[in-house]
Design an enzyme around this catalytic site. Structure first.
Site, PDB file in Angstrom:
ATOM      1  N   HIS A  44       0.793  -1.282  -0.030  1.00 29.48           N
ATOM      2  CA  HIS A  44       0.125   0.041   0.014  1.00 29.48           C
ATOM      3  C   HIS A  44       0.755   1.216  -0.024  1.00 29.48           C
ATOM      4  O   HIS A  44       1.479   1.860   1.105  1.00 29.48           O
ATOM      5  CB  HIS A  44      -0.910   0.077   1.141  1.00 29.48           C
ATOM      6  CG  HIS A  44      -2.117   0.984   1.213  1.00 29.48           C
ATOM      7  ND1 HIS A  44      -1.941   2.238   1.712  1.00 29.48           N
ATOM      8  CD2 HIS A  44      -3.170   1.009   0.592  1.00 29.48           C
ATOM      9  CE1 HIS A  44      -2.963   2.933   1.507  1.00 29.48           C
ATOM     10  NE2 HIS A  44      -3.699   2.238   0.820  1.00 29.48           N
ATOM     11  N   ILE A  76       2.157   4.776   1.790  1.00 32.37           N
ATOM     12  CA  ILE A  76       1.283   5.644   2.230  1.00 32.37           C
ATOM     13  C   ILE A  76       0.602   4.899   3.217  1.00 32.37           C
ATOM     14  O   ILE A  76       0.016   3.591   3.159  1.00 32.37           O
ATOM     15  CB  ILE A  76       0.321   6.147   1.154  1.00 32.37           C
ATOM     16  CG1 ILE A  76       0.930   7.248   0.410  1.00 32.37           C
ATOM     17  CG2 ILE A  76      -0.712   7.064   2.088  1.00 32.37           C
ATOM     18  CD1 ILE A  76       0.207   7.699  -0.885  1.00 32.37           C
ATOM     19  N   GLY A 101      -5.782   4.742   5.515  1.00 35.49           N
ATOM     20  CA  GLY A 101      -6.558   5.572   6.102  1.00 35.49           C
ATOM     21  C   GLY A 101      -7.399   4.642   7.281  1.00 35.49           C
ATOM     22  O   GLY A 101      -7.498   4.964   8.483  1.00 35.49           O
ATOM     23  N   VAL A 102      -7.592   3.429   6.913  1.00 35.32           N
ATOM     24  CA  VAL A 102      -8.324   2.452   7.750  1.00 35.32           C
ATOM     25  C   VAL A 102      -7.508   2.136   9.024  1.00 35.32           C
ATOM     26  O   VAL A 102      -8.024   2.062   9.953  1.00 35.32           O
ATOM     27  CB  VAL A 102      -8.703   1.170   7.044  1.00 35.32           C
ATOM     28  CG1 VAL A 102      -7.518   0.469   6.755  1.00 35.32           C
ATOM     29  CG2 VAL A 102      -9.560   0.461   7.910  1.00 35.32           C
ATOM     30  N   GLU A 146      -8.341   2.820  12.870  1.00 34.68           N
ATOM     31  CA  GLU A 146      -8.137   1.882  13.753  1.00 34.68           C
ATOM     32  C   GLU A 146      -7.341   2.362  15.071  1.00 34.68           C
ATOM     33  O   GLU A 146      -7.466   2.047  16.069  1.00 34.68           O
ATOM     34  CB  GLU A 146      -7.386   0.578  13.248  1.00 34.68           C
ATOM     35  CG  GLU A 146      -6.960  -0.332  14.284  1.00 34.68           C
ATOM     36  CD  GLU A 146      -8.292  -1.141  15.021  1.00 34.68           C
ATOM     37  OE1 GLU A 146      -7.866  -1.723  16.164  1.00 34.68           O
ATOM     38  OE2 GLU A 146      -9.318  -1.225  14.322  1.00 34.68           O
TER      39      GLU A 146
END
Length: 141
Positions: A40, A46, A49-50, A54
């Site tokens: 990713h 990067i 976002g998830v 979390e």
């Protein structure tokens, strides 16, 4: 109070609960070699976002576990798990990268029976990079 999570999903290095007991502040440094970075994105690393969500969830979970003592009394907290019930108003303002130091805050904004709701923010160097309103509930397993 510690989270039951372990590497690679533990996204809190240290934390502190405010004297008022209504807010948690946590710190996390994104490892350069975290396994998620392999895919990713391969051409520019990067932090997903998830994973920011979390991290905010885990920070709120620290508060929820702490307040579980009130709900469950004198119980072994290793048998208590917090579950996400809602994630609302999520915004990603800037990307973050391996090596970045993140600060998460989670402030209790509402309590409805066994559900707790938190206004959560992720900062990098005092700049807001993401935010969400997260709902949690604690259950005894």
């Amino acid at each position: 109070m510690n989270l039951p999570h372990t590497y690679p999903i533990l996204l809190v290095d240290s934390h502190a609960i405010s004297p008022s007991g209504e807010m948690v502040k946590a710190e996390y440094t994104i490892p350069m070699d975290h396994p998620v970075m392999e895919g990713h994105f391969p051409h520019i690393k990067i932090w997903p976002g998830v994973y920011m969500i979390e991290g905010m969830n885990q920070t709120a979970g620290l508060h929820a576990l702490n307040t579980a003592k009130e709900q469950f009394g004198d119980v072994d907290l290793s048998k208590i798990v917090t579950f996400v019930t809602s994630i609302d108003k999520v915004k990603f303002r800037q990307p973050v990268f391996p090596g970045d130091n993140l600060t998460y805050t989670a402030e209790l904004i509402a309590k409805k029976r066994s559900h707790l709701f938190y206004e959560c923010v992720t900062y990098r160097d005092a700049v807001r990079v993401s935010q969400a309103t997260i709902g949690l509930t604690a259950k005894e397993l």
